[in-house]
Design a protein around this motif. Structure first.
Motif, PDB file in Angstrom:
ATOM      1  N   VAL A   1       0.859  -1.254  -0.071  1.00 22.43           N
ATOM      2  CA  VAL A   1      -0.046   0.023   0.117  1.00 22.43           C
ATOM      3  C   VAL A   1       0.919   1.252  -0.099  1.00 22.43           C
ATOM      4  O   VAL A   1       0.804   1.939  -0.838  1.00 22.43           O
ATOM      5  CB  VAL A   1      -0.936   0.019   1.196  1.00 22.43           C
ATOM      6  CG1 VAL A   1      -1.688   1.461   1.455  1.00 22.43           C
ATOM      7  CG2 VAL A   1      -2.030  -1.137   1.131  1.00 22.43           C
ATOM      8  N   ILE A   2       1.815   1.183   0.844  1.00 23.18           N
ATOM      9  CA  ILE A   2       2.623   2.454   0.999  1.00 23.18           C
ATOM     10  C   ILE A   2       3.558   2.676  -0.357  1.00 23.18           C
ATOM     11  O   ILE A   2       3.652   3.896  -0.744  1.00 23.18           O
ATOM     12  CB  ILE A   2       3.705   2.370   2.167  1.00 23.18           C
ATOM     13  CG1 ILE A   2       2.886   2.289   3.478  1.00 23.18           C
ATOM     14  CG2 ILE A   2       4.727   3.359   2.138  1.00 23.18           C
ATOM     15  CD1 ILE A   2       3.759   2.018   4.820  1.00 23.18           C
ATOM     16  N   THR A   3       4.087   1.677  -0.929  1.00 26.18           N
ATOM     17  CA  THR A   3       4.864   1.812  -2.151  1.00 26.18           C
ATOM     18  C   THR A   3       3.713   2.471  -3.140  1.00 26.18           C
ATOM     19  O   THR A   3       4.272   2.861  -4.008  1.00 26.18           O
ATOM     20  CB  THR A   3       5.534   0.375  -2.527  1.00 26.18           C
ATOM     21  OG1 THR A   3       6.253   0.127  -1.296  1.00 26.18           O
ATOM     22  CG2 THR A   3       6.451   0.558  -3.719  1.00 26.18           C
ATOM     23  N   ALA A   4       2.725   1.775  -3.202  1.00 20.85           N
ATOM     24  CA  ALA A   4       1.829   1.995  -4.316  1.00 20.85           C
ATOM     25  C   ALA A   4       1.377   3.528  -4.351  1.00 20.85           C
ATOM     26  O   ALA A   4       1.375   4.072  -5.420  1.00 20.85           O
ATOM     27  CB  ALA A   4       0.529   1.176  -4.547  1.00 20.85           C
ATOM     28  N   CYS A   5       0.952   3.962  -3.343  1.00 21.49           N
ATOM     29  CA  CYS A   5       0.488   5.406  -3.011  1.00 21.49           C
ATOM     30  C   CYS A   5       1.740   6.238  -3.370  1.00 21.49           C
ATOM     31  O   CYS A   5       1.396   7.265  -3.817  1.00 21.49           O
ATOM     32  CB  CYS A   5       0.037   5.410  -1.569  1.00 21.49           C
ATOM     33  SG  CYS A   5      -1.818   4.901  -1.257  1.00 21.49           S
TER      34      CYS A   5
ATOM     35  N   LEU B   1      -9.970   0.852   0.904  1.00 18.65           N
ATOM     36  CA  LEU B   1     -10.978   2.104   0.424  1.00 18.65           C
ATOM     37  C   LEU B   1     -10.227   2.822  -0.623  1.00 18.65           C
ATOM     38  O   LEU B   1     -10.477   3.563  -1.328  1.00 18.65           O
ATOM     39  CB  LEU B   1     -11.490   3.017   1.507  1.00 18.65           C
ATOM     40  CG  LEU B   1     -12.548   2.213   2.488  1.00 18.65           C
ATOM     41  CD1 LEU B   1     -12.879   3.418   3.620  1.00 18.65           C
ATOM     42  CD2 LEU B   1     -13.958   1.717   1.800  1.00 18.65           C
ATOM     43  N   LEU B   2      -8.669   2.819  -0.461  1.00 13.57           N
ATOM     44  CA  LEU B   2      -7.759   3.664  -1.691  1.00 13.57           C
ATOM     45  C   LEU B   2      -8.169   3.323  -2.862  1.00 13.57           C
ATOM     46  O   LEU B   2      -7.986   4.464  -3.527  1.00 13.57           O
ATOM     47  CB  LEU B   2      -6.413   3.173  -1.259  1.00 13.57           C
ATOM     48  CG  LEU B   2      -6.039   3.767   0.322  1.00 13.57           C
ATOM     49  CD1 LEU B   2      -4.569   3.545   0.628  1.00 13.57           C
ATOM     50  CD2 LEU B   2      -6.133   5.209   0.347  1.00 13.57           C
ATOM     51  N   PRO B   3      -8.232   2.146  -3.492  1.00 16.02           N
ATOM     52  CA  PRO B   3      -8.685   2.127  -4.892  1.00 16.02           C
ATOM     53  C   PRO B   3      -9.786   3.019  -5.151  1.00 16.02           C
ATOM     54  O   PRO B   3      -9.832   3.463  -6.303  1.00 16.02           O
ATOM     55  CB  PRO B   3      -9.016   0.680  -4.923  1.00 16.02           C
ATOM     56  CG  PRO B   3      -8.247  -0.022  -3.918  1.00 16.02           C
ATOM     57  CD  PRO B   3      -8.329   0.905  -2.645  1.00 16.02           C
TER      58      PRO B   3
ATOM     59  N   PHE C   1      -4.823   8.458  -8.817  1.00 13.84           N
ATOM     60  CA  PHE C   1      -3.476   7.647  -8.468  1.00 13.84           C
ATOM     61  C   PHE C   1      -3.664   6.193  -9.211  1.00 13.84           C
ATOM     62  O   PHE C   1      -2.624   5.904  -9.694  1.00 13.84           O
ATOM     63  CB  PHE C   1      -3.017   7.430  -7.190  1.00 13.84           C
ATOM     64  CG  PHE C   1      -3.004   8.862  -6.503  1.00 13.84           C
ATOM     65  CD1 PHE C   1      -2.897  10.188  -7.173  1.00 13.84           C
ATOM     66  CD2 PHE C   1      -2.535   8.890  -4.896  1.00 13.84           C
ATOM     67  CE1 PHE C   1      -2.545  11.403  -6.514  1.00 13.84           C
ATOM     68  CE2 PHE C   1      -2.440   9.970  -4.261  1.00 13.84           C
ATOM     69  CZ  PHE C   1      -2.331  11.220  -5.047  1.00 13.84           C
ATOM     70  N   LEU C   2      -4.822   5.606  -8.972  1.00 10.67           N
ATOM     71  CA  LEU C   2      -4.571   4.288  -9.541  1.00 10.67           C
ATOM     72  C   LEU C   2      -4.735   4.102 -11.089  1.00 10.67           C
ATOM     73  O   LEU C   2      -3.941   3.469 -11.586  1.00 10.67           O
ATOM     74  CB  LEU C   2      -5.936   3.393  -8.878  1.00 10.67           C
ATOM     75  CG  LEU C   2      -6.234   2.129  -9.478  1.00 10.67           C
ATOM     76  CD1 LEU C   2      -5.209   1.089  -8.999  1.00 10.67           C
ATOM     77  CD2 LEU C   2      -7.532   1.443  -8.961  1.00 10.67           C
ATOM     78  N   VAL C   3      -5.405   4.997 -11.562  1.00  9.20           N
ATOM     79  CA  VAL C   3      -5.641   4.937 -12.964  1.00  9.20           C
ATOM     80  C   VAL C   3      -4.239   5.638 -13.838  1.00  9.20           C
ATOM     81  O   VAL C   3      -3.989   5.067 -14.861  1.00  9.20           O
ATOM     82  CB  VAL C   3      -6.792   5.886 -13.304  1.00  9.20           C
ATOM     83  CG1 VAL C   3      -6.799   5.897 -14.990  1.00  9.20           C
ATOM     84  CG2 VAL C   3      -8.174   5.331 -12.944  1.00  9.20           C
ATOM     85  N   GLU C   4      -3.910   6.505 -13.186  1.00 10.49           N
ATOM     86  CA  GLU C   4      -2.536   7.117 -13.591  1.00 10.49           C
ATOM     87  C   GLU C   4      -1.398   6.033 -13.732  1.00 10.49           C
ATOM     88  O   GLU C   4      -0.550   5.867 -14.568  1.00 10.49           O
ATOM     89  CB  GLU C   4      -1.981   8.473 -12.825  1.00 10.49           C
ATOM     90  CG  GLU C   4      -2.928   9.474 -12.769  1.00 10.49           C
ATOM     91  CD  GLU C   4      -2.697  10.528 -13.993  1.00 10.49           C
ATOM     92  OE1 GLU C   4      -2.396   9.769 -15.178  1.00 10.49           O
ATOM     93  OE2 GLU C   4      -2.555  11.512 -13.806  1.00 10.49           O
ATOM     94  N   SER C   5      -1.243   5.201 -12.611  1.00  9.88           N
ATOM     95  CA  SER C   5      -0.418   4.092 -12.453  1.00  9.88           C
ATOM     96  C   SER C   5      -0.592   2.902 -13.371  1.00  9.88           C
ATOM     97  O   SER C   5       0.216   2.296 -14.062  1.00  9.88           O
ATOM     98  CB  SER C   5      -0.388   3.620 -11.028  1.00  9.88           C
ATOM     99  OG  SER C   5       0.172   4.613 -10.097  1.00  9.88           O
ATOM    100  N   LEU C   6      -1.960   2.585 -13.503  1.00  8.47           N
ATOM    101  CA  LEU C   6      -2.268   1.539 -14.386  1.00  8.47           C
ATOM    102  C   LEU C   6      -1.944   1.964 -15.884  1.00  8.47           C
ATOM    103  O   LEU C   6      -1.607   1.125 -16.771  1.00  8.47           O
ATOM    104  CB  LEU C   6      -3.874   1.339 -14.381  1.00  8.47           C
ATOM    105  CG  LEU C   6      -4.231   0.352 -13.042  1.00  8.47           C
ATOM    106  CD1 LEU C   6      -5.789   0.373 -12.949  1.00  8.47           C
ATOM    107  CD2 LEU C   6      -3.462  -0.952 -13.074  1.00  8.47           C
TER     108      LEU C   6
ATOM    109  N   GLY D   1     -11.797  13.382  -8.882  1.00 16.09           N
ATOM    110  CA  GLY D   1     -11.430  13.158  -7.698  1.00 16.09           C
ATOM    111  C   GLY D   1     -12.539  13.557  -6.214  1.00 16.09           C
ATOM    112  O   GLY D   1     -12.612  12.761  -5.420  1.00 16.09           O
ATOM    113  N   LEU D   2     -13.346  14.572  -6.688  1.00 12.25           N
ATOM    114  CA  LEU D   2     -14.224  15.055  -5.762  1.00 12.25           C
ATOM    115  C   LEU D   2     -15.329  13.896  -5.705  1.00 12.25           C
ATOM    116  O   LEU D   2     -15.710  13.673  -4.722  1.00 12.25           O
ATOM    117  CB  LEU D   2     -14.887  16.495  -6.239  1.00 12.25           C
ATOM    118  CG  LEU D   2     -14.179  17.607  -5.638  1.00 12.25           C
ATOM    119  CD1 LEU D   2     -14.590  18.830  -6.390  1.00 12.25           C
ATOM    120  CD2 LEU D   2     -14.029  17.718  -4.134  1.00 12.25           C
ATOM    121  N   LEU D   3     -15.724  13.517  -6.849  1.00 13.90           N
ATOM    122  CA  LEU D   3     -16.933  12.345  -7.036  1.00 13.90           C
ATOM    123  C   LEU D   3     -16.430  11.097  -6.321  1.00 13.90           C
ATOM    124  O   LEU D   3     -17.259  10.373  -5.609  1.00 13.90           O
ATOM    125  CB  LEU D   3     -17.224  11.934  -8.280  1.00 13.90           C
ATOM    126  CG  LEU D   3     -17.947  13.190  -9.386  1.00 13.90           C
ATOM    127  CD1 LEU D   3     -17.844  13.116 -10.669  1.00 13.90           C
ATOM    128  CD2 LEU D   3     -19.016  13.576  -8.642  1.00 13.90           C
TER     129      LEU D   3
END
Length: 419
Positions: free
Chosen positions: A236-240, A342-344, A350-355, A405-407
């Motif tokens: 989690v820490i590395t991914a974030c 809940l982070l995904p 962040f998730l979509v950018e990384s993917l 991000g707000l949504l």
């Protein structure tokens, strides 16, 4: 320090001193302090960076307006780190284990990013710190946090819901949004335990326990479940941290989306650290974790203050000094309040950018091996550059990412009632 000063003077009945016992008041104070530090110290730091000629090295990628950013001061993450630490040192409870870990995370990730930016700027190496070196440092942080969560006696959760008599008798005290209940006054000590449980989205009256993944029982099962939990914390820490780093590619993009995430984590920490609120919402109660609300308020204030200088057209870039720190803080805070699953949703940007980066990289390799010529899914990765290549103005892309991000933030908070 202000908090501890007022605690030391509590016997002198100073008017208004009791406000420092309230997390909500100290959170507001932390936000204001961090915001002001960012605004006033930021201006001086930017001038210093300009005098030292610490400018961003721009690679020509054919993006609109890209070369105009050449020479813009980088390493602006120093502003964010300074503002966060000043606010935390002044109004947080520095004896709280959660605050100690958050400050440690800020300094650790800040040091990684600072070294990376130093190599890029002063040694004129565009690659900066090696990917392997950064990964090792991030994994090391994950193990430190994971082992602390595993062995520190002050990091516990309450698994039993208090009976109505206890809540009724202590309601006046419980309505004070402080962590003072950790003295054991209002619950039985046996109800507070070390646990590998965490919150699951969409599921009511149930938490996910990492021990389910353990193939062993008994003593070996105990060691195995904590090993699995620590590994999850590292991931989690590395991914974030890396996700925030990849998102930092446009003026105000990473700072704005991270501020939104920080607000939600602060709210979740506030609710989970209060016995009445957690009981009403049927969420995990984590004694002492409400203090993270104060830290995250300072985090949000620092980012908003930084946006004053980082919004389009940016006067300063945060660099890896800022982006790696931001990601580390988000990852560690989510872990400490047991909301990492809940982070995904919350950190969907962040998730979509990384993917997008991973998909682009591996699809290109796959097609090059299969067809002899590499093909791309996106015009350019990370995803925000894909839209930039399509001709979308940078401010519009950033604004739309903020809206998404707000949504996602609203959806994450809505889960509190949906579950």
């Amino acid at each position: 320090m202000i908090y501890h000063l007022f605690q030391a003077l509590s016997d002198y009945d100073i008017p208004g001193a009791g406000l420092m016992n309230y997390i909500s008041f100290r959170a507001i104070l932390a936000f204001v302090i961090a915001l002001l530090v960012s605004l006033f110290a930021g201006k001086k730091i930017i001038r210093l960076l300009q005098r030292k000629q610490i400018g961003e090295t721009i690679r020509d990628l054919g993006l609109e307006g890209q070369m105009q950013k050449k020479g813009t001061p980088t390493m602006g993450g120093i502003i964010i780190i300074l503002a966060i630490l000043v606010a935390a040192m002044l109004v947080c409870n520095l004896t709280n284990i959660y605050i100690i870990l958050m400050i440690f995370t800020t300094l650790w990730c800040g040091a990684i990013g600072l070294r990376d930016d130093y190599i890029k700027v002063f040694k004129h190496n565009k690659e900066g710190m090696s990917e392997k070196g950064k990964l090792i440092a991030q994994i090391a942080l994950g193990f430190i946090i994971g082992l602390t969560v595993c062995f520190n006696d002050n990091i516990v959760v309450r698994e039993k819901v208090p009976n109505n008599d206890v809540v009724s008798e202590s309601r006046d005290s419980l309505n004070r949004d402080t962590e003072m209940l950790v003295d054991g006054t209002y619950w039985h000590e046996e109800d507070v335990v070390k646990s590998t449980k965490t919150t699951i989205p969409f599921v009511k009256n149930n938490e996910f326990d990492y021990k389910i993944l353990s193939p062993f029982k008994g003593t070996w099962g105990w060691y195995c479940k904590w090993a699995i939990y620590v590994i999850m914390i590292v991931i989690v820490i590395t991914a974030c941290s890396n996700g925030a780093n990849l998102t930092d590619g446009m003026d105000g993009l990473s700072a704005g989306t991270s501020a939104i995430v920080g607000v939600v984590i602060g709210v979740l920490a506030y609710l989970g650290g209060n016995l009445l609120n957690s009981n009403y919402l049927n969420i995990m109660y984590i004694p002492g974790s409400g203090e993270i609300t104060v830290f995250m308020a300072g985090f949000v204030g620092a980012l908003i203050g930084f946006l004053w200088y980082n919004s389009f057209p940016a006067m300063v870039f945060m660099g890896d000094t800022g982006s790696l720190t931001i990601g580390g803080i988000i990852g560690v805070s989510a872990i400490l309040i047991r909301k990492e699953l809940l982070l995904p949703i919350l950190c969907g940007i962040f998730l979509v950018e990384s993917l997008s980066v991973l998909i682009q990289k591996y699809y290109f390799k796959y097609t090059r091996i299969k067809y002899g010529e590499g093909k791309r899914v996106f015009l350019m990765a990370p995803l925000h550059h894909h839209y930039q290549k399509k001709g979308e103005p940078e401010p519009r892309i950033v604004a739309r990412f903020w809206i998404v991000g707000l949504l996602l933030a609203i959806c994450t908070l809505a889960l509190l009632k949906i579950r």
